[in-house]
Design an enzyme around this catalytic site. Structure first.
Site, mmCIF file in Angstrom:
data_model
loop_
_atom_site.group_PDB
_atom_site.id
_atom_site.type_symbol
_atom_site.label_atom_id
_atom_site.label_comp_id
_atom_site.label_asym_id
_atom_site.label_seq_id
_atom_site.Cartn_x
_atom_site.Cartn_y
_atom_site.Cartn_z
ATOM 1 C CG HIS A 129 -0.418 0.163 2.534
ATOM 2 N ND1 HIS A 129 -0.233 1.401 3.113
ATOM 3 C CD2 HIS A 129 -0.007 -0.740 3.457
ATOM 4 C CE1 HIS A 129 0.263 1.250 4.330
ATOM 5 N NE2 HIS A 129 0.412 -0.041 4.561
ATOM 6 C CG ASP A 164 2.412 1.141 7.910
ATOM 7 O OD1 ASP A 164 2.119 0.453 6.915
ATOM 8 O OD2 ASP A 164 1.597 1.410 8.815
ATOM 9 C CD GLU A 202 -3.027 -1.246 5.086
ATOM 10 O OE1 GLU A 202 -2.870 -2.278 5.771
ATOM 11 O OE2 GLU A 202 -2.737 -0.111 5.516
ATOM 12 C CD GLU A 203 -1.990 2.490 7.403
ATOM 13 O OE1 GLU A 203 -2.668 1.859 8.243
ATOM 14 O OE2 GLU A 203 -0.759 2.378 7.309
ATOM 15 C CG ASP A 226 1.638 -3.311 5.198
ATOM 16 O OD1 ASP A 226 2.414 -2.402 5.575
ATOM 17 O OD2 ASP A 226 0.416 -3.272 5.406
ATOM 18 C CG HIS A 235 -0.327 3.812 12.272
ATOM 19 N ND1 HIS A 235 -1.528 3.181 12.558
ATOM 20 C CD2 HIS A 235 0.067 3.290 11.081
ATOM 21 C CE1 HIS A 235 -1.832 2.339 11.597
ATOM 22 N NE2 HIS A 235 -0.874 2.384 10.685
#
Length: 692
Positions: A223, A244, A278-279, A306, A383
């Site tokens: 992603h 990520d 994706e998130e 990922d 994140h």
């Protein structure tokens, strides 16, 4: 959002009450945009109670009661709640995203039913054989770490790749451009945008058509979006997403580059995919997987990358996800990894909806997911604004391993051949010409090299202990290396040159010794604060400031000049605010002196559920022995947990020892005295010697 001082279970008692922080009721309403629509989500039932509690505490309560089947639950939520669910799933369960979003109730119900169903039969039964070693080895032999590093750097340079942000849409188009440039010499290869409804970020798909089994498709994907905890309320919140998932995209991009450079012709059609959104519940990959299913496209295998660049588990290279993946293909992948790479594998699980492979698995396609570590040891910085290359040592060595895995998987499942003898195959010659002295190295040192090639040198990389520290694309080739960035002692310098075909030549390594004055502070016995008493270009508090008062606890608290300003000890360590580290350095790498521009780097721990309420006040004193504090202004964290905030200023004339102070606080205001009384205040000083 959590309530300060309450355990997660206590959240259930508050229902939809406003969020609390530091013992004071503070309403933090979420502004619902006019276009805020309702979606259905499915998630593992073990996370249901905490998701509901988190949404209620944030004023985002689900709009339906949940239903549960096969250990999967479904409920309806506002789209604006997706970021809060994603944030909680990562913090509490280390899942990313950890749920699937669906446009309709029927889709969610079907996904919940499929979770407990046996795997669907495939359109074509694949014979998993390892018989294409020449192609595998040719592809693997042409994979290069600097290329992977470059792609991670490019994608993570966008302020955010959040799926509803302008820069998220731009990043997708940048990826299309990168892949299109590789495909320029192959008119049979297509690069297209997959347009999604309700958001502008595109998924990007590159297709290499098959020669003899074109109707059978092999998919390799990752992603391209990123997120931080505040993305839903602030789509432009910094989220570099280096691991990520810029890393997974970069690992795949290097496979694309070498496949097209070597004129790879697969028997089966190969599709590389950079998924959007994706998130937000695997939105992009679900759209694509459902379209392939509805059109009867014969996808014979899917590989998901990922997060590939953080080796969180010692002595393990690949964590192979065994849940919601295909058992037979996983065995095939283990055999590939063992045969061609020698990487160490450990089985692990990531639970429901943890990445885009779940979209394909849910549609009945065989999918596998090799991960950077065991799931429990995954990167804690994702994140957050701190998901940068620095967390991986500013190199892509680990991500390169997954390029090798993906290349071998592609070559053995799609089969086919490369034309390795086509074009330039001669590597450049290169030699390291400086430094020429055998004396110990101190401070900035210029590294120099010469290089030549039968066609032309495109880049020279300078390496320290095997890691690329700098590059130059124009002769004479050079790079200024700050030796203070490595420990004192023996180190190895080396150099490599690349041509346009990515043929790489290496030079003879050079052993050197670094002997810089210490840049790590020690507690000053008189001033009672961390101090660097030898003039240098940098002063680092190390771990002396870690914590706040009795929390941590902070060593030698309060670590302010003459213990003049006390810390407060309310809250919990690394849940509530603390200033953990201070670093002061000159911008030009020369020793501290009046008139020099210096940079302050303050590593703080911000309150995850309300980082914008935290403030960092910075001050300087021209004479640490008789401090008069001058304000440098106030900085605000952009996300929760650990991050580094920076500020520059010009060193004044003053004493032989100068100082800076960091006051990290919750709410309140800056004070001229540089000493506050808020119950979450942390004050720390750093003293450093300056040339008179």
């Amino acid at each position: 959002m959590k309530l300060k001082g309450l355990a997660p279970a206590a959240l259930l008692l508050w229902g939809a009450a406003p969020a609390f922080a530091h013992g004071t009721a503070i309403a933090r309403p979420i502004q619902q945009p006019a276009e805020d629509r309702e979606l259905w989500i499915t998630l593992a039932t073990d996370s249901l109670d905490e998701v509901q509690a988190t949404l209620r505490a944030s004023g985002m309560a689900p709009t339906t009661l949940p239903r549960t089947q096969n250990s999967v639950s479904m409920m309806k939520v506002r789209e604006s709640a997706l970021f809060r669910i994603s944030e909680m799933m990562h913090e509490r369960y280390k899942r990313c995203a950890g749920f699937l979003a669906h446009e309709t109730e029927a889709e969610a119900t079907e996904a919940m039913k499929r979770a407990g169903a046996p795997e669907l039969p495939y359109l074509t039964a694949v014979d998993y054989t390892l018989d294409n070693a020449d192609t595998v080895n040719a592809l693997i032999g042409d994979l290069h770490e600097p290329n992977v590093l470059s792609t991670i750097s490019t994608l993570s340079s966008y302020p955010t790749r959040y799926y509803k942000s302008a820069t998220g849409a731009e990043a997708a188009l940048k990826l299309k451009q990168i892949w299109s440039d590789f495909a320029a010499s192959r008119p049979d290869v297509t690069v297209e945008e997959f347009v999604h409804t309700n958001y502008n970020q595109r998924s990007i798909i590159l297709t290499i058509p098959g020669t003899t089994k074109a109707s059978e498709v092999v998919v390799l994907g990752g992603h391209l979006d990123s997120t931080v905890g505040s993305s839903g309320s602030n789509p432009n919140a910094p989220s570099p997403g280096a691991d990520d998932d810029a890393s997974g995209i970069a690992s795949l991009t290097e496979v694309i580059r070498t496949a097209l450079a070597q004129d790879y012709r697969p028997e089966r059609t190969v599709k590389f995919m950079g998924y959007a959104a994706e998130e937000a519940g695997l939105l992009g990959s679900q759209d694509i997987a459902k379209k392939h299913k509805s059109q009867g496209i014969n996808v014979v295998g899917v590989l998901q990358l990922d997060m590939t660049n953080f080796q969180g588990t010692a002595n393990v290279d690949v964590g192979l996800i065994t849940d919601y993946t295909n058992v037979a293909q996983n065995t095939f992948l283990r055999n590939i990894i063992g045969t061609y790479t020698g990487l160490v594998i450990r089985d692990t699980k990531c639970n429901y909806g943890c990445s885009d492979h779940a979209s394909w698995h849910g549609q009945g396609f065989p999918a596998s997911f090799p991960f950077e570590a065991t799931f429990a040891d995954s990167n804690d910085y994702i994140h957050t604004a701190s998901d940068t290359l620095a967390q991986s040592g500013n190199n892509a060595n680990h991500a390169l391993k997954f390029s090798k895995v993906a290349a071998a998987y592609m070559a053995e499942l799609a089969k086919g051949t490369v034309q390795s003898t086509v074009g330039d195959i001669q590597a450049p010659t290169v030699a390291l010409t400086g430094p020429s002295t055998a004396a110990p190295l101190v401070g900035p040192v210029t590294l120099t090299a010469t290089a030549s090639d039968n066609v032309g040198v495109t880049r020279v990389d300078f390496l320290v202990d095997g890691a690329v520290k700098g590059s130059d694309t124009t002769a004479p080739y050079s790079f200024v290396w700050d030796t203070a960035t490595v420990p004192n002692g023996a180190h190895t310098l080396s150099v490599q040159a690349l041509d346009a075909r990515q043929n790489a030549g290496t030079g003879t390594p050079l052993s050197v010794t670094v002997n810089n004055p210490s840049t790590v502070a020690a507690l000053h016995p008189t001033l009672k604060a961390p101090a660097c008493t030898t003039v240098n270009a940098k002063c680092d508090s190390g771990d002396l400031l870690l914590g706040r008062g009795t929390l941590g606890p902070e060593r030698n608290a309060p670590n302010t000049l003459n213990s003049s300003c006390a810390d407060q000890s309310s809250g919990s360590f690394h849940v509530d605010e603390s200033n953990d580290r201070l670093v002061v350095s000159t911008v030009d790498g020369t020793p501290f002196a009046p008139g020099k521009t210096v940079k302050i780097e303050a590593t703080v721990w911000a309150y995850a559920s309300g980082p914008s309420s935290d403030k960092l006040d910075l001050y300087y004193a021209a004479d640490a022995t008789a401090p008069v504090w001058v304000s440098l202004g106030t900085l605000t964290p952009t996300s929760g947990r650990a991050q580094t905030l920076t500020k520059t200023y010009t060193l004044p004339s003053g004493g032989a020892l100068q100082a800076v102070r960091a006051r990290f606080r919750y709410q309140g205001s800056a004070v001229a005295s540089a000493c506050g009384t808020g119950k979450f205040d942390d004050h720390d000083d750093l003293v450093f010697a300056v040339t008179k």
